[in-house]
Scaffold this motif. Structure first.
Motif, PDB file in Angstrom:
ATOM      1  N   GLU A  14      10.940  43.638  50.594  1.00  0.00           N
ATOM      2  CA  GLU A  14      12.159  43.052  51.146  1.00  0.00           C
ATOM      3  C   GLU A  14      13.217  44.124  51.289  1.00  0.00           C
ATOM      4  OE1 GLU A  14      12.663  38.638  49.442  1.00  0.00           O
ATOM      5  OE2 GLU A  14      12.531  40.190  47.920  1.00  0.00           O
ATOM      6  N   ASP A  15      14.172  43.875  52.168  1.00  0.00           N
ATOM      7  CA  ASP A  15      15.352  44.710  52.154  1.00  0.00           C
ATOM      8  C   ASP A  15      16.045  44.391  50.849  1.00  0.00           C
ATOM      9  OD1 ASP A  15      14.827  45.775  54.717  1.00  0.00           O
ATOM     10  OD2 ASP A  15      15.536  43.899  55.575  1.00  0.00           O
ATOM     11  N   LEU A  16      16.220  45.412  50.027  1.00  0.00           N
ATOM     12  CA  LEU A  16      16.618  45.144  48.655  1.00  0.00           C
ATOM     13  C   LEU A  16      18.083  44.765  48.558  1.00  0.00           C
ATOM     14  CD1 LEU A  16      14.621  48.013  46.996  1.00  0.00           C
ATOM     15  CD2 LEU A  16      14.021  45.602  47.121  1.00  0.00           C
ATOM     16  N   ARG A  17      18.307  43.641  47.894  1.00  0.00           N
ATOM     17  CA  ARG A  17      19.670  43.311  47.519  1.00  0.00           C
ATOM     18  C   ARG A  17      19.913  43.930  46.149  1.00  0.00           C
ATOM     19  NH1 ARG A  17      19.699  37.134  47.557  1.00  0.00           N
ATOM     20  NH2 ARG A  17      17.482  37.202  48.053  1.00  0.00           N
ATOM     21  N   ALA A  18      21.150  43.925  45.747  1.00  0.00           N
ATOM     22  CA  ALA A  18      21.457  44.439  44.419  1.00  0.00           C
ATOM     23  C   ALA A  18      20.593  43.692  43.407  1.00  0.00           C
ATOM     24  CB  ALA A  18      22.938  44.214  44.111  1.00  0.00           C
ATOM     25  N   ASP A  19      20.069  44.448  42.453  1.00  0.00           N
ATOM     26  CA  ASP A  19      19.316  43.872  41.354  1.00  0.00           C
ATOM     27  C   ASP A  19      18.038  43.163  41.794  1.00  0.00           C
ATOM     28  OD1 ASP A  19      19.386  44.037  38.618  1.00  0.00           O
ATOM     29  OD2 ASP A  19      19.898  41.924  38.395  1.00  0.00           O
ATOM     30  N   ARG A  20      17.463  43.610  42.905  1.00  0.00           N
ATOM     31  CA  ARG A  20      16.111  43.197  43.271  1.00  0.00           C
ATOM     32  C   ARG A  20      15.228  44.421  43.156  1.00  0.00           C
ATOM     33  NH1 ARG A  20      14.501  38.432  46.561  1.00  0.00           N
ATOM     34  NH2 ARG A  20      16.044  36.903  45.914  1.00  0.00           N
ATOM     35  N   GLN A  21      14.010  44.252  42.755  1.00  0.00           N
ATOM     36  CA  GLN A  21      13.077  45.364  42.656  1.00  0.00           C
ATOM     37  C   GLN A  21      11.883  45.085  43.568  1.00  0.00           C
ATOM     38  OE1 GLN A  21      12.956  48.258  40.484  1.00  0.00           O
ATOM     39  NE2 GLN A  21      15.155  47.888  40.277  1.00  0.00           N
ATOM     40  N   PRO A  22      11.340  46.119  44.229  1.00  0.00           N
ATOM     41  CA  PRO A  22      10.157  45.882  45.083  1.00  0.00           C
ATOM     42  C   PRO A  22       8.941  45.470  44.259  1.00  0.00           C
ATOM     43  CG  PRO A  22      10.673  48.241  44.962  1.00  0.00           C
ATOM     44  CD  PRO A  22      11.810  47.515  44.313  1.00  0.00           C
ATOM     45  N   GLU A  23       8.881  45.915  43.006  1.00  0.00           N
ATOM     46  CA  GLU A  23       7.834  45.404  42.114  1.00  0.00           C
ATOM     47  C   GLU A  23       8.509  44.728  40.939  1.00  0.00           C
ATOM     48  OE1 GLU A  23       5.608  48.386  39.756  1.00  0.00           O
ATOM     49  OE2 GLU A  23       6.489  49.907  41.027  1.00  0.00           O
ATOM     50  N   PHE A  24       8.021  43.547  40.614  1.00  0.00           N
ATOM     51  CA  PHE A  24       8.651  42.767  39.553  1.00  0.00           C
ATOM     52  C   PHE A  24       7.552  42.045  38.792  1.00  0.00           C
ATOM     53  CE2 PHE A  24       8.095  38.793  41.877  1.00  0.00           C
ATOM     54  CZ  PHE A  24       7.960  39.255  43.174  1.00  0.00           C
ATOM     55  N   THR A  25       7.913  41.480  37.664  1.00  0.00           N
ATOM     56  CA  THR A  25       6.887  40.923  36.781  1.00  0.00           C
ATOM     57  C   THR A  25       7.044  39.417  36.631  1.00  0.00           C
ATOM     58  OG1 THR A  25       6.914  43.002  35.571  1.00  0.00           O
ATOM     59  CG2 THR A  25       5.794  41.157  34.529  1.00  0.00           C
ATOM     60  N   GLN A  26       5.935  38.719  36.753  1.00  0.00           N
ATOM     61  CA  GLN A  26       5.933  37.266  36.595  1.00  0.00           C
ATOM     62  C   GLN A  26       5.110  36.858  35.385  1.00  0.00           C
ATOM     63  OE1 GLN A  26       6.094  35.523  41.144  1.00  0.00           O
ATOM     64  NE2 GLN A  26       4.435  34.832  39.835  1.00  0.00           N
ATOM     65  N   ILE A  27       5.576  35.799  34.714  1.00  0.00           N
ATOM     66  CA  ILE A  27       4.693  35.075  33.801  1.00  0.00           C
ATOM     67  C   ILE A  27       4.124  33.958  34.650  1.00  0.00           C
ATOM     68  CG2 ILE A  27       4.491  33.786  31.648  1.00  0.00           C
ATOM     69  CD1 ILE A  27       7.268  34.920  30.878  1.00  0.00           C
ATOM     70  N   ASP A  28       2.878  34.096  35.016  1.00  0.00           N
ATOM     71  CA  ASP A  28       2.282  33.223  36.014  1.00  0.00           C
ATOM     72  C   ASP A  28       1.363  32.223  35.306  1.00  0.00           C
ATOM     73  OD1 ASP A  28       1.983  32.690  38.808  1.00  0.00           O
ATOM     74  OD2 ASP A  28      -0.069  33.449  38.644  1.00  0.00           O
ATOM     75  N   CYS A  29       1.548  30.939  35.581  1.00  0.00           N
ATOM     76  CA  CYS A  29       0.806  29.921  34.828  1.00  0.00           C
ATOM     77  C   CYS A  29       0.289  28.832  35.758  1.00  0.00           C
ATOM     78  CB  CYS A  29       1.704  29.247  33.795  1.00  0.00           C
ATOM     79  SG  CYS A  29       2.568  30.389  32.712  1.00  0.00           S
ATOM     80  N   GLU A  30      -0.822  28.241  35.404  1.00  0.00           N
ATOM     81  CA  GLU A  30      -1.357  27.125  36.179  1.00  0.00           C
ATOM     82  C   GLU A  30      -2.177  26.230  35.255  1.00  0.00           C
ATOM     83  OE1 GLU A  30      -0.377  27.182  39.340  1.00  0.00           O
ATOM     84  OE2 GLU A  30      -1.546  25.617  40.363  1.00  0.00           O
ATOM     85  N   MET A  31      -2.120  24.928  35.516  1.00  0.00           N
ATOM     86  CA  MET A  31      -2.873  23.963  34.716  1.00  0.00           C
ATOM     87  C   MET A  31      -3.566  22.962  35.645  1.00  0.00           C
ATOM     88  SD  MET A  31       0.205  23.050  32.006  1.00  0.00           S
ATOM     89  CE  MET A  31      -0.771  22.099  30.828  1.00  0.00           C
ATOM     90  N   ALA A  32      -4.701  22.470  35.206  1.00  0.00           N
ATOM     91  CA  ALA A  32      -5.413  21.454  35.988  1.00  0.00           C
ATOM     92  C   ALA A  32      -5.367  20.120  35.253  1.00  0.00           C
ATOM     93  CB  ALA A  32      -6.854  21.876  36.223  1.00  0.00           C
ATOM     94  N   PHE A  33      -5.612  19.055  35.993  1.00  0.00           N
ATOM     95  CA  PHE A  33      -5.602  17.691  35.451  1.00  0.00           C
ATOM     96  C   PHE A  33      -4.264  17.386  34.783  1.00  0.00           C
ATOM     97  CE2 PHE A  33     -10.191  18.832  35.384  1.00  0.00           C
ATOM     98  CZ  PHE A  33     -10.608  17.922  36.337  1.00  0.00           C
ATOM     99  N   ILE A  34      -3.193  17.704  35.500  1.00  0.00           N
ATOM    100  CA  ILE A  34      -1.876  17.450  34.949  1.00  0.00           C
ATOM    101  C   ILE A  34      -0.981  16.816  36.004  1.00  0.00           C
ATOM    102  CG2 ILE A  34      -1.662  19.209  33.122  1.00  0.00           C
ATOM    103  CD1 ILE A  34      -0.575  19.791  36.719  1.00  0.00           C
TER     104      ILE A  34
END
Lengths: 585, 585
Positions: free
Chosen positions: A222-242
């Protein structure tokens, strides 16, 4: 073994022991007959002492040459200090040095290695390895580690499986721009770096993994706005039968656990707010509810007089600023100028002072009498001593303006206390969002988000009104996480993609594997992703993510320390079957 | 809430309860008057029953239509089974279904979802989301999760800090090929994906972080050999103020902890072997010491007769194959043909049978008498009933050939027991390695590896003999980790880079930031990285890493499920200022 102890652990109980320490020279005080050196490492600081009486002359000379940030190793005896320093954990003792070895010298660092450094942002980033030696930066990184570990252990204990999804995947032109990676072995073809592991986590649910998580880097060009990083970290989660309720409970549990474990703060059930209410009451889908100043819609109590500005407005909205009547005329003018800045964009601001004697004094007394102004106070909830601020105009715009004003005033009034944590679920997001430029609707969350049951039929007639099983977790006015219940059947997914403007061929080319997967028994599933950088920053009482990233990039996406990106060798380009295509300017 | 229980947890104690379950139809047996359905999820399998007497006719009809891999939700009563199945944890009970909902239908999967599937590798990879439903694949992924968590918690408890290093870094033409990422915002410039976070972890040590670890994806654009992946995962670690001994102890501790925690196996001190000895005794820098068959150099006992093949050889080397005298002539011919395959490349093999009566029978009885052959047996340690195999030729080649033969025979003899774990440190690696093609020396480990103290001076005269503070951790014949003590002063680093053929300008352009960092008080430091994919595979008793990766790529670096890499839109290319440069062929 370079050391018997670290620089944070020696106490009075060690007096008399011979120890070996290693670390950096923080500073030295040379009185001629006595030299004190503060030795620093990750764990703390220990005072070394050399003195005429007890130290050989040659070593005295050496001691006086130890410069800032020299790396040294010393052996000596732990002795009791004459004047103790109760502010230092090791302040009861010092080391009478018997042997000193310079492990490495140091040039004078370009900024001071102190909690409050004299180094500017650019210099600190160029010499980030020196910046990291400073306590606040190091503690931020260690804090991040603690949050990550707490997240992992909590989720693992809840039965989630950490699965690594691939980084070299396929570009999807839809959404934000991908970073791409040319393939040398597959001529003319490219991988893309993931904007999120979205489709992979859904496939893991199709694969029966039931509960997935991953702390994972994601990439957005992205065109970087202040305090955006081209690489960033997610806590990525998914659940089934919910169902949505299960997800909210699970991740409310995680967040509550983090607040308890990391901050020692106990928080009860998180409040929930509908997206529409958040917009109406806070002008914003991530309201900061640490303070009040809710929006009050004033159309009914303002549009009955001859004030054209209000009468022509789609929305007249006010807030009661607590204690705001104390503002001088000059201060109010400053606020008015603030809302008129192009970044906010209001044409002006109307106000009404709520005097202590129960009377009102407004900037539109010409149009409104005391009875009118009393109504304004009543509707906004203003009390004696408050200030009612009123903006008007087109609904979406005026809400955004008032939201900005509300945050600005709260900041000024000290209502945004970083030690107070106010989480909030915002639920029932719209499925689609109108792109005002193109006039097309696109997915507000992403194309895999499930509409609310029974609302699919409205997609044609009232696309903007269809609500999704989508939710955000907001903390102190920041979105720290968001997710949705996903579509899990091929037909609904095809309808969604069609409404988002994908031809059947495009849908097939982009998401064929996911559509195929839905043919083979996809379970109901949903999930959520936290932005780890922001979560850590907010838990750390700050709002700048860069301070919690070891090696951040600047606003041009550059790493100024290693000087990347950089031109490639011609040979590397040729191997990738690429040519630069740069227009002379 | 889609379920009250999962499919692995119901027991006799639940009989009489009403429960709701969800999952996939593993199989159904329809006897007309009774239908049994096995319902599967991540946690196990539960038997459902529908029968004429107790189930309404409409539901019986529905039950008989449930196909393999349908996703269903059922509510019913837990009842005791008439014929229990002691092999299933839920084998005491079944569910008398009262309500069934089909959550999603399924086409017939392209291969059976069974432990032993009929699906070939290609099909399984294309439908990896179905492959993951199979118990062995799912259990491998869960196993990997357990190993990762155990690693993280162990290192965290030892004071290591998990720090995320950047993925968008700078290309270094030295070493393996980088994957590169064009930068849109920095015209004509590229990031590279890290082959490892090597320089960043060293900078973290310069930054005083003291102990660092990260489980991190790394990338290498190599021509893929079997079982190599373009993206792979490392457990990356670094420590400051340590010597080699500290590192070996720390990571021996980690490995011992994993063997105990994950496999329940207690292992004492790991043996250590010098690189030179490993090459001499096993022809290999990662010897499998689960079994013996050490190399014996036979020059002294073979080069005194008229056998030209041996007399002209630089090295004559033999191994004693335990019980090998049982091989028939035909079997031995097969072994000889095996070593003559181009992949091994020997010209032939000489052997000597050690008969039970103490006599010998060799393939070169024309040249060697019983006394000679007795010497061979003595030197190789062969006993009655063994077979001595002898290869000869140029030292490096013959060692590699013998090493291959040793592993091949061990495999055939069942000596590579995946339930036995034999770790080994190989230490004192050479600093440099001769590239036979170019005649140049390059860094065996990497350019930041420290030579042994006092050996720097030999770099000019005897570059091949300089030893490094470098070490590998070997498990069952596989290198699972490797590392070194790093150079931490600018002068040594400059000398190393010069010897590796970097001009001062090149060194500056590539590693300027690291050389700069060494000016500001770099501490002594070193580290190690484990290959997580292989570590997990070996702990899991297998040697194919692909089985422990959720979404692996094939040998052409393709993800056949999502069909990546793929061509880019012209628009995306233009935005990146790139043109394809493909020769018509």
């Amino acid at each position: 073994m370079y050391r018997t102890h670290n620089n944070g652990e020696l106490r009075a109980s060690h007096v008399g022991q011979e120890v070996t320490l290693a670390g950096w020279v923080q500073k030295s005080r040379d009185k001629g007959f006595i030299v004190w050196v503060d030795l620093r490492d990750r764990y703390g600081m220990t005072q070394l002492v050399f003195d005429e009486e007890r130290t050989p002359a040659a070593m005295m000379a050496e001691a006086s040459k130890l410069g800032r940030e020299f790396v040294i190793q010393v052996t000596g005896e732990v002795i009791e200090r004459e004047s103790k320093n109760p502010k230092m954990p090791t302040g009861d003792i010092e080391i009478l040095v018997k042997k000193v070895t310079i492990l490495n010298e140091s040039l004078t660092p370009p900024f001071t290695i102190e909690d409050d450094t004299d180094g500017g942002e650019d210099l600190r980033m160029k010499y980030r390895y020196l910046d990291i030696r400073r306590n606040p930066v190091r503690e931020n990184l260690i804090f991040r580690h603690k949050v990550s570990m707490a997240v992992r252990n909590y989720l693992s204990n809840q039965g989630f499986v950490d699965v690594e999804t691939p980084y070299l995947i396929k570009s999807t032109p839809e959404g934000a721009r991908d970073f791409v990676v040319p393939s040398r072995m597959n001529e003319g073809q490219f991988y893309a770096l993931p904007q999120s592991p979205q489709t992979f986590k859904q496939l893991l649910m199709v694969g029966g993994l039931d509960k997935y998580f991953q702390i994972v880097k994601c990439f957005r060009d992205e065109d970087l706005r202040a305090d955006r990083q081209p690489e960033f970290t997610q806590i990525d989660c998914e659940m089934a039968f919910i169902e949505q309720e299960d997800i909210l409970n699970m991740f409310e549990g995680l967040t509550r656990h983090l607040l308890k474990e990391i901050k020692g703060i106990e928080i009860g059930d998180f409040p929930r707010m509908q997206y529409d209410d958040a917009m109406r009451l806070y002008g914003n889908d991530k309201p900061d509810i640490r303070f009040d100043m809710k929006f009050a819609e004033l159309n009914d109590v303002t549009q009955h007089k001859d004030f054209g500005v209000f009468n022509s407005a789609e929305l007249v909205v006010g807030i009661a600023v607590p204690g705001g009547n104390k503002y001088t005329r000059k201060e109010i003018d400053k606020i008015i100028n603030w809302v008129k800045r192009p970044q906010v964009g209001a044409l002006g601001m109307i106000y009404s002072r709520c005097n202590d004697d129960g009377t009102f004094k407004s900037s539109v007394d010409k149009f409104y009498d005391q009875e009118d102004l009393a109504k304004w106070a009543e509707v906004t909830g203003a009390e004696k001593g408050d200030l009612v601020c009123v903006l008007s105009g087109e609904t979406n715009k005026v809400r955004a303006q008032m939201s900005a004003l509300r945050m600005h005033l709260a900041e000024e009034l000290g209502l945004r206390d970083p030690k107070v944590f106010a989480p909030l679920w915002v639920v029932d997001f719209p499925l689609l969002e109108l792109d005002e430029e193109t006039g097309h609707y696109h997915a507000m969350h992403h194309p895999f988000t499930s509409p609310k049951p029974g609302q699919l039929e409205m997609l044609d007639a009232k696309p903007g009104e269809v609500k999704a099983n989508a939710y955000d977790l907001v903390l102190n006015g920041n979105e720290i996480g968001g997710g949705s219940i996903r579509i899990h059947d091929k037909e609904t997914q095809a309808i969604m993609l069609k409404h988002l403007g994908f031809s059947e061929e495009e849908a097939r080319a982009q998401f064929g594997f996911l559509m195929d997967a839905f043919e083979y028994g996809a379970p109901p599933h949903g999930g959520l992703a936290f932005g780890l950088d922001r979560l850590v920053a907010i838990l750390g009482g700050q709002e700048t993510i860069r301070d919690f990233i070891a090696f951040p990039k600047n606003n041009s996406g550059r790493d100024v320390m290693i000087d990347a990106p950089a031109p490639l060798d011609q040979e590397q380009l040729s191997e990738l079957n690429l040519k630069l295509d740069i227009q002379a300017t």
